[in-house]
Design a protein around this motif. Structure first.
Motif, short mmCIF file in Angstrom:
data_model
loop_
_atom_site.label_atom_id
_atom_site.label_comp_id
_atom_site.label_asym_id
_atom_site.label_seq_id
_atom_site.Cartn_x
_atom_site.Cartn_y
_atom_site.Cartn_z
N SER A 122 -10.14 -24.22 -9.33
CA SER A 122 -11.20 -23.45 -8.69
C SER A 122 -11.23 -22.05 -9.27
O SER A 122 -10.20 -21.48 -9.65
CB SER A 122 -10.97 -23.38 -7.17
OG SER A 122 -11.01 -24.67 -6.60
N SER A 123 -12.42 -21.48 -9.32
CA SER A 123 -12.63 -20.25 -10.08
C SER A 123 -13.02 -19.09 -9.17
O SER A 123 -13.66 -19.28 -8.14
CB SER A 123 -13.73 -20.49 -11.12
OG SER A 123 -14.18 -19.28 -11.68
N THR A 124 -12.64 -17.88 -9.59
CA THR A 124 -13.16 -16.66 -8.97
C THR A 124 -14.24 -16.05 -9.86
O THR A 124 -14.64 -14.91 -9.65
CB THR A 124 -12.05 -15.63 -8.77
OG1 THR A 124 -11.50 -15.26 -10.04
CG2 THR A 124 -10.94 -16.18 -7.88
N ARG A 125 -14.71 -16.79 -10.84
CA ARG A 125 -15.64 -16.27 -11.84
C ARG A 125 -17.08 -16.53 -11.40
O ARG A 125 -17.51 -17.67 -11.24
CB ARG A 125 -15.37 -16.91 -13.19
CG ARG A 125 -16.25 -16.40 -14.32
CD ARG A 125 -15.76 -16.91 -15.67
NE ARG A 125 -15.78 -18.35 -15.75
CZ ARG A 125 -16.81 -19.06 -16.23
NH1 ARG A 125 -17.90 -18.44 -16.65
NH2 ARG A 125 -16.73 -20.37 -16.29
N MET A 126 -17.84 -15.46 -11.21
CA MET A 126 -19.24 -15.54 -10.85
C MET A 126 -20.11 -15.46 -12.10
O MET A 126 -20.00 -14.54 -12.89
CB MET A 126 -19.59 -14.40 -9.89
CG MET A 126 -21.03 -14.42 -9.40
SD MET A 126 -22.06 -13.05 -10.01
CE MET A 126 -21.08 -11.61 -9.96
N VAL A 127 -20.96 -16.46 -12.29
CA VAL A 127 -21.94 -16.45 -13.38
C VAL A 127 -23.24 -15.90 -12.81
O VAL A 127 -23.66 -16.27 -11.71
CB VAL A 127 -22.14 -17.86 -13.95
CG1 VAL A 127 -23.26 -17.88 -14.99
CG2 VAL A 127 -20.83 -18.36 -14.57
N TYR A 128 -23.88 -15.01 -13.55
CA TYR A 128 -25.03 -14.31 -13.00
C TYR A 128 -26.12 -14.11 -14.04
O TYR A 128 -25.88 -14.17 -15.25
CB TYR A 128 -24.61 -12.94 -12.45
CG TYR A 128 -24.00 -12.01 -13.49
CD1 TYR A 128 -24.80 -11.24 -14.33
CD2 TYR A 128 -22.61 -11.91 -13.64
CE1 TYR A 128 -24.26 -10.40 -15.28
CE2 TYR A 128 -22.06 -11.07 -14.60
CZ TYR A 128 -22.88 -10.32 -15.41
OH TYR A 128 -22.34 -9.50 -16.37
N LEU A 129 -27.32 -13.84 -13.54
CA LEU A 129 -28.43 -13.33 -14.33
C LEU A 129 -28.52 -11.85 -14.01
O LEU A 129 -28.78 -11.46 -12.85
CB LEU A 129 -29.74 -14.03 -13.96
CG LEU A 129 -31.02 -13.44 -14.56
CD1 LEU A 129 -31.02 -13.57 -16.07
CD2 LEU A 129 -32.25 -14.10 -13.95
N TYR A 138 -5.20 -19.44 -14.76
CA TYR A 138 -5.49 -18.63 -13.60
C TYR A 138 -6.92 -18.87 -13.11
O TYR A 138 -7.76 -19.35 -13.86
CB TYR A 138 -5.34 -17.14 -13.95
CG TYR A 138 -3.92 -16.70 -14.18
CD1 TYR A 138 -3.12 -16.32 -13.11
CD2 TYR A 138 -3.39 -16.62 -15.46
CE1 TYR A 138 -1.81 -15.89 -13.31
CE2 TYR A 138 -2.08 -16.20 -15.68
CZ TYR A 138 -1.30 -15.83 -14.59
OH TYR A 138 -0.01 -15.41 -14.80
N PRO A 139 -7.22 -18.53 -11.84
CA PRO A 139 -8.59 -18.67 -11.35
C PRO A 139 -9.60 -17.87 -12.17
O PRO A 139 -10.76 -18.24 -12.24
CB PRO A 139 -8.51 -18.12 -9.91
CG PRO A 139 -7.09 -18.32 -9.51
CD PRO A 139 -6.28 -18.13 -10.76
N SER A 140 -9.14 -16.80 -12.81
CA SER A 140 -10.03 -16.00 -13.65
C SER A 140 -10.31 -16.67 -14.99
O SER A 140 -11.20 -16.25 -15.72
CB SER A 140 -9.42 -14.62 -13.91
OG SER A 140 -8.14 -14.75 -14.49
N TRP A 164 -18.25 -12.67 -14.36
CA TRP A 164 -17.20 -11.72 -13.99
C TRP A 164 -16.23 -12.42 -13.05
O TRP A 164 -16.62 -12.93 -12.01
CB TRP A 164 -17.80 -10.49 -13.31
CG TRP A 164 -16.78 -9.40 -13.07
CD1 TRP A 164 -16.04 -9.22 -11.95
CD2 TRP A 164 -16.41 -8.37 -13.98
NE1 TRP A 164 -15.22 -8.13 -12.09
CE2 TRP A 164 -15.43 -7.57 -13.33
CE3 TRP A 164 -16.81 -8.03 -15.27
CZ2 TRP A 164 -14.84 -6.47 -13.94
CZ3 TRP A 164 -16.22 -6.92 -15.88
CH2 TRP A 164 -15.25 -6.15 -15.22
N GLY A 165 -14.96 -12.45 -13.43
CA GLY A 165 -13.94 -13.06 -12.59
C GLY A 165 -13.17 -12.01 -11.82
O GLY A 165 -12.76 -11.00 -12.39
N THR A 166 -12.99 -12.24 -10.53
CA THR A 166 -12.20 -11.31 -9.71
C THR A 166 -10.73 -11.64 -9.93
O THR A 166 -10.10 -12.36 -9.14
CB THR A 166 -12.60 -11.40 -8.23
OG1 THR A 166 -14.01 -11.16 -8.12
CG2 THR A 166 -11.87 -10.36 -7.41
N VAL A 167 -10.18 -11.12 -11.01
CA VAL A 167 -8.85 -11.49 -11.49
C VAL A 167 -7.77 -11.16 -10.46
O VAL A 167 -6.80 -11.90 -10.30
CB VAL A 167 -8.54 -10.76 -12.82
CG1 VAL A 167 -7.20 -11.17 -13.37
CG2 VAL A 167 -9.65 -11.03 -13.83
#
Length: 531
Positions: free
Chosen positions: A288-295, A517-519, A428-431
């Motif tokens: 599972s990821s903390t990485r948000m993909v965005y426009l 890592y989740p990031s 952007w991943g909340t590392v």
């Protein structure tokens, strides 16, 4: 398919009580490779990556390929383990001795790859350098609250902060907290004085205390590291060398994995998962990821300096369709910029719902009843290309005609940091697993450009909320402040949040001890090749 769940809450529990007493690095767990793994030292580990690292200086980059490589060359005072718990690194202990003072006891008998000795002064040099405005490190924001690093004695350092800051250990565990050879730092300042990049020296010959040490780099082709047999930890790297091979095309990486030319494929497109799983010689590794993909919208240029235009495009995005079509369902839609499980996440926030008719009305109010033409900046990674085409189709429904402008990753990240775009795809991943990293870095006006605020948004109320949240010591109040931040962001819409994808990599079936890592970046010390 292996799926590792991450215990996000554990680290925050440790941070809230304000004390990190790191576990002894002499201890091993049942999962730790035994001495029987030593024969793999003759083996070479090959990893396929999408691009060159932006920098081999951990103060000079904040992207996943660079972080993965740099995390093996350099150590930090503390690091996060597979359960996102803080463990001791170059600091035997890290203790909050006052509200604004953390004390690190530095490990004795550790040497850098170039022969320099680790001591309190070396730690101070690194932590001062990453904060130095002259160096202009893109990761300096991680330590913006640090006011002083004081040498107490040869192996004791006090890190002083402007205000009580509970997530500091997690920030120190980031690759930005890497401790660099004093000789390398001295050379970097000489380069800076001569008008050259302060990251030049490390890009040519990086030197840390990590379990791998630098051998060579062939730009556009590979980075090769070798086993640091003098590593201070009793658990050393288990392979002789690791080579990061630059293979931009996702299908080529898959093919190289299938033939055994690489052992690990860094980043697998969701559409390729079934192919990997159908091969008896390859496995999927997923987390599972903390990485948000965005426009993202460049709020400094027309028409995206108008909040109604930004909100209109956000409303025109069908996130569920993107998760199904781009990720094959391997991820979740993003209604906020930080993932569930990150400290500060709240369900009590406004979200922008998919609504084509309302989007058209907002565009008309902004003076664009017939839409407009726009150029979308992206990189050449396959998922991003598929996402760009999908968004092109969705935004056409409100009259926004999207031209796609594609660059290789290094050029893309440079252009995005410099604001050379109208709209852009990013992630952007909340590392640190704390909302401060996922929000302050990305939306505070102090961080415009390469540090993280690529939408270039400037909003005084938002800045005040972000400042208050990082200075707050009461956990519940912090969470409430972060909910206010996320609601304010819903109003301003500098980004259209798209989804949180699972991190997917692939390995040969004889690769053991690998995790990420989740990031997104890897931990490679314990990787063995069972062959």
């Amino acid at each position: 398919m292996k799926h590792f769940s991450t215990k996000y809450f554990v680290i925050m529990l440790a941070l809230v009580v304000g004390f990190v007493a790191a576990c002894s690095t002499d201890e091993t767990t049942d999962e730790s490779p035994s001495d029987d793994a030593s024969p793999t030292l003759g083996h070479d580990l090959n990893i396929g990556v999408v691009s060159d690292p932006v920098s081999l200086d951990p103060h000079g980059a904040n992207e996943t390929v660079a972080n993965t490589i740099n995390a093996t060359i350099y150590d930090r005072l503390v690091y996060m383990d597979q359960n996102s718990e803080i463990q001791s690194g170059l600091a035997e202990s890290l203790e909050q001795v006052e509200d604004t003072v953390w004390e690190a006891k530095i490990r004795e008998g550790v040497t850098f790859h170039d022969g320099s000795e680790l001591n309190a002064e070396a730690v101070k040099l690194s932590l001062d350098r990453v904060r130095d405005p002259e160096v202009a490190a893109p990761v300096a924001f991680l330590f913006g609250m640090v006011t002083d690093v004081r040498v107490v004695d040869e192996y004791t350092v006090h890190i002083e902060t402007e205000f009580p800051f509970a997530p500091l250990p997690a920030h120190l565990a980031h690759t930005a907290g890497s401790i660099i050879s004093p000789q390398l730092i001295e050379q970097s300042y000489e380069d800076l004085a001569n008008g050259e990049s302060p990251f030049k020296a490390a890009n040519e010959k990086p030197s840390g205390t990590g379990y791998f040490k630098f051998e060579n780099q062939q730009p556009g082709n590979s980075v090769t590291l070798s086993n640091n047999e003098d590593y201070w930890h009793e658990e050393k790297a288990k392979v002789g060398t690791v080579t990061f091979k630059v293979i931009p095309e996702s299908l080529t990486r898959i093919a190289e994995l299938e033939t055994g030319a690489i052992d690990i494929n860094f980043t697998v497109s969701p559409s390729d998962v079934s192919r990997v799983e159908s091969n008896p010689d390859t496995l999927i590794e997923q987390v599972s990821s903390t990485r948000m993909v965005y426009l993202g919208f460049n709020t400094e240029v027309e028409p995206f300096n108008d909040v109604n235009v930004r909100r209109a495009l956000h409303m025109a995005v069908d996130k569920n369709a993107l998760v199904e079509g781009i990720l094959d369902g391997v991820g979740i839609p993003a209604d906020t910029p930080i993932a569930p499980g990150v400290y500060g996440y709240s369900e009590d926030v406004d979200s922008i719902e998919y609504d084509i008719e309302q989007a058209k009305e907002l565009l008309a109010e902004a003076g664009y009843p017939d839409g407009f033409d726009v150029t979308l900046l992206t990189d050449d990674e396959r998922e991003r290309q598929d996402l760009a085409v999908a968004l092109q189709s969705q935004l056409a429904e409100i009259g926004v005609n999207v031209n796609i402008d594609t660059y290789e990753f290094g050029t893309y990240i440079e252009r995005a940091g410099q604001g050379q775009m109208e709209i852009f795809l990013g992630s952007w991943g909340t590392v640190t697993i704390d909302a401060d990293y996922g929000l302050y870095a990305v939306f505070h006006s102090d961080n415009i450009g390469p540090p993280g605020n690529r939408s270039r948004i400037v909003n005084e109320e938002l800045d005040q909320l972000l400042d208050a949240a990082r200075q707050e010591t009461d956990p519940e109040t912090r969470i409430d402040l972060y909910a206010q931040v996320q609601n304010k962001l819903a109003e301003e819409s500098p980004y259209a949040y798209l989804y949180f994808p699972d991190n997917i990599s692939a390995v040969r079936s004889d690769v053991e001890g690998f995790w990420q890592y989740p990031s997104g970046y890897f931990f490679l010390r314990d990787v063995t090749l069972n062959r």
